[in-house]
Design an enzyme around this catalytic site. Sequence first.
Site, PDB file in Angstrom:
ATOM      1  N   LYS A 219       0.843  -1.198   0.000  1.00 55.46           N
ATOM      2  CA  LYS A 219       0.000   0.000   0.000  1.00 55.46           C
ATOM      3  C   LYS A 219       0.880   1.250   0.000  1.00 55.46           C
ATOM      4  CE  LYS A 219      -3.611   2.200   2.766  1.00 55.46           C
ATOM      5  NZ  LYS A 219      -4.547   2.058   3.881  1.00 55.46           N
TER       6      LYS A 219
ATOM      7  N   GLU B 283      10.638  -4.709   4.459  1.00 57.48           N
ATOM      8  CA  GLU B 283      10.706  -6.120   4.067  1.00 57.48           C
ATOM      9  C   GLU B 283      10.326  -6.298   2.598  1.00 57.48           C
ATOM     10  OE1 GLU B 283       9.178  -4.891   6.709  1.00 57.48           O
ATOM     11  OE2 GLU B 283       9.223  -6.278   8.413  1.00 57.48           O
TER      12      GLU B 283
ATOM     13  N   GLY C 217      -4.873  -2.333   5.227  1.00 60.53           N
ATOM     14  CA  GLY C 217      -4.122  -3.494   4.739  1.00 60.53           C
ATOM     15  C   GLY C 217      -4.836  -4.807   4.992  1.00 60.53           C
ATOM     16  N   ARG C 218      -5.311  -5.005   6.220  1.00 62.05           N
ATOM     17  CA  ARG C 218      -5.932  -6.294   6.559  1.00 62.05           C
ATOM     18  C   ARG C 218      -7.349  -6.417   6.017  1.00 62.05           C
ATOM     19  NH1 ARG C 218      -4.850  -2.979  10.563  1.00 62.05           N
ATOM     20  NH2 ARG C 218      -6.441  -2.234  12.007  1.00 62.05           N
TER      21      ARG C 218
ATOM     22  N   GLU D 175      -4.956  -7.327  15.051  1.00 62.47           N
ATOM     23  CA  GLU D 175      -4.445  -6.011  14.669  1.00 62.47           C
ATOM     24  C   GLU D 175      -5.581  -4.979  14.751  1.00 62.47           C
ATOM     25  OE1 GLU D 175      -1.099  -5.955  11.763  1.00 62.47           O
ATOM     26  OE2 GLU D 175      -2.416  -4.600  10.680  1.00 62.47           O
TER      27      GLU D 175
ATOM     28  N   HIS E 105      -5.717 -34.170  17.128  1.00 63.85           N
ATOM     29  CA  HIS E 105      -4.627 -35.052  17.587  1.00 63.85           C
ATOM     30  C   HIS E 105      -3.505 -34.234  18.183  1.00 63.85           C
ATOM     31  CE1 HIS E 105      -6.432 -38.615  15.709  1.00 63.85           C
ATOM     32  NE2 HIS E 105      -6.956 -37.691  14.922  1.00 63.85           N
TER      33      HIS E 105
ATOM     34  N   LYS F  79       8.052  -0.795  12.411  1.00 66.17           N
ATOM     35  CA  LYS F  79       8.656  -0.390  11.140  1.00 66.17           C
ATOM     36  C   LYS F  79       9.775   0.620  11.392  1.00 66.17           C
ATOM     37  CE  LYS F  79       4.715  -1.252   8.023  1.00 66.17           C
ATOM     38  NZ  LYS F  79       3.820  -0.780   6.982  1.00 66.17           N
TER      39      LYS F  79
HETATM   40  C1  G6Q Z   1      -2.582  -4.019   7.939  1.00 70.61           C
HETATM   41  C2  G6Q Z   1      -1.357  -3.358   8.343  1.00 70.61           C
HETATM   42  C3  G6Q Z   1      -0.085  -4.046   7.912  1.00 70.61           C
HETATM   43  C4  G6Q Z   1       0.311  -3.740   6.477  1.00 70.61           C
HETATM   44  C5  G6Q Z   1       1.748  -4.182   6.254  1.00 70.61           C
HETATM   45  C6  G6Q Z   1       2.216  -3.937   4.845  1.00 70.61           C
HETATM   46  O1  G6Q Z   1      -3.686  -3.633   8.185  1.00 70.61           O
HETATM   47  O2  G6Q Z   1      -1.413  -2.040   7.970  1.00 70.61           O
HETATM   48  O3  G6Q Z   1      -0.136  -5.432   8.086  1.00 70.61           O
HETATM   49  O4  G6Q Z   1      -0.553  -4.347   5.589  1.00 70.61           O
HETATM   50  O5  G6Q Z   1       2.585  -3.531   7.158  1.00 70.61           O
HETATM   51  O6  G6Q Z   1       2.124  -2.590   4.522  1.00 70.61           O
HETATM   52  P1  G6Q Z   1       2.269  -2.124   3.031  1.00 70.61           P
HETATM   53  O7  G6Q Z   1       1.161  -2.723   2.243  1.00 70.61           O
HETATM   54  O8  G6Q Z   1       2.213  -0.631   3.065  1.00 70.61           O
HETATM   55  O9  G6Q Z   1       3.594  -2.629   2.540  1.00 70.61           O
END
Ligand code: G6Q
Length: 555
Positions: free
Chosen positions: A218, A224, A279-280, A365, A396, A516
């Site tokens: 996003k 990463e 994001g989620r 989250e 199990h 981050k």
């Molecule tokens: C989700 C969070 C988080 C995010 C990641 C990746 O709701 O905001 O999990 O999706 O940190 O972020 P980017 O999509 O900006 O790389």
Amino acid sequence: MRTESAAAAPITAQSLTERPVWKALETHHHTIKDLHLRQLFADDAKRGEHLTAEAAGIYLDYSKNRITGETLRLLVQLAEECDLRARIDAMFSGKQINSTEQRAALHTALRAPKNERIVADGIDVVPEVHAVLDRMAAFADQLRSGHWRGHTGKRIRNIINIGIGGSDLGPVMAYEALRYYSVREMNFRFVSNVDGTDFKEATIGIDPEETLFIICSKTFTTTETLANAHAARKWILGKLDNIQAVRKHFVAVSTNAEEVSNFGIDLANMFGFWDWVGGRYSMDSAIGLSTMVAIGPDNFRAMLAGFHAMDQHFRTAPFDKNLPVIMGLLAIWYNNFFDGQTIAVLPYDQYLKRFPAYLQQLTMESNGKHVTLDGARVSYQTSPIIWGEPGTNGQHSFYQLIHQGTRLIPCDFIGFCHTLNPLDNHHDLLMANLFAQTEALAFGKTTDEVKAEGTPDWLCPHRSFEGNRPTNTILAERLTPYTLGTLVALYEHSVFTQGAIWNIDSFDQWGVELGKALAQRIVQELAITNGPPLKHDSSTNTLIRRYVRLKETPP
Ligand code: G6Q
């Protein structure tokens, strides 16, 4: 994007636990906490028919919960007094319900049909959503038909999604869940961890000439993801040795065109979304591009229709018949009145193996917050811990603790009436286990019953099951793209319901932002052997020094 009217959240001076209805729930809890499900079922021969609800193809049996009619009445009253209805309307109409980031949380617009009108910041967002979907569909078709070729003219056979958190968990979960519908001539892999192992293992044995990377971020600033995207570019150029190759082997999904362009990806190959998609909550946006390539545009749209059907139900159904509201209120009942700390999600479908991991982020989250919308420290527990594994494997392993341990662990069992892969009587075996588990958890096995089987006295305590372990059973006809959409939306809105009652911001994630930022500083320190004195605490200083010293020593 800033949306016009703020103040979606009703900021009340009255703390949640001071509300008369909360106190009434506490008193009521005291009265019924020892009531056994055996008794509740004996009192109402049709309890298993009464305490059920159905919508959008999902049947919810919540009869095996430690509740009475009065519990439900009070929980629904709680929802009403916490203005859940107004909050739902605020979310659907694009108000700034994510108040700490001053944004709307308008993921429901991602699955709105073309003829709907949803205005945020003076703009109807639905046409934009559909324009992106159409571009995604055209691109997915090109890939699936082999028209999109790699730089050397070879057909693309491998899709690697690079992203993390919300830009990874949804795509991975959806790919696994809908694998049955996926194009089998293509490989789909997912790289999220900055651990080089993730990238290395994902690219072993495949040909760069036949590989396309989807870089999902996003912000397009996540360390990463960018590290992995750079590794991918190197890997592609290592074989193709021509910068022009990037054009054919990389696409981006992002809201940040500038950074996408800085990375070298042609903006013609960028699929956008909007800051009102968290994001989620983004697996049904362009972040789901890998899903669309895997299952095809029609199946992707069927998934969106499933989401939308559950959205409509959540928005319009009365609370006592509203699946996400009922599930959200039950989560609150155990979390806040029974001191339950976790909820296990147990899908009896191998394709849903990543569903619990997906729900971990969605739930924890969103609702892992310690202050209310107005910044006051909460005086009650917020999000439960979510965990789980597919049945029957979990049986199990950790079910022992759920049956006979000392903790109360409410469980969601998820099953389907039809299997996608018929194999002798396997599906009956699978579902027999699901039904048997919920029955055993609810009713247990008394010492008398154990004795009657001829068990010696000394062994009876070990072989007795108290029961009274609450479960929900979610039953659907078959795992389809549509069903997956309804299931995800069901949990999204259950999470929303809980957050609304706790009066927290379910749509920010400052804890993620902190992580981050922190690593940025230390990574520089790790690169210098004899740098200036470290200024962390003595533990962190010693660990960093030890690491720096040992990493120089050959293994
Ligand atoms: C989700 C969070 C988080 C995010 C990641 C990746 O709701 O905001 O999990 O999706 O940190 O972020 P980017 O999509 O900006 O790389």
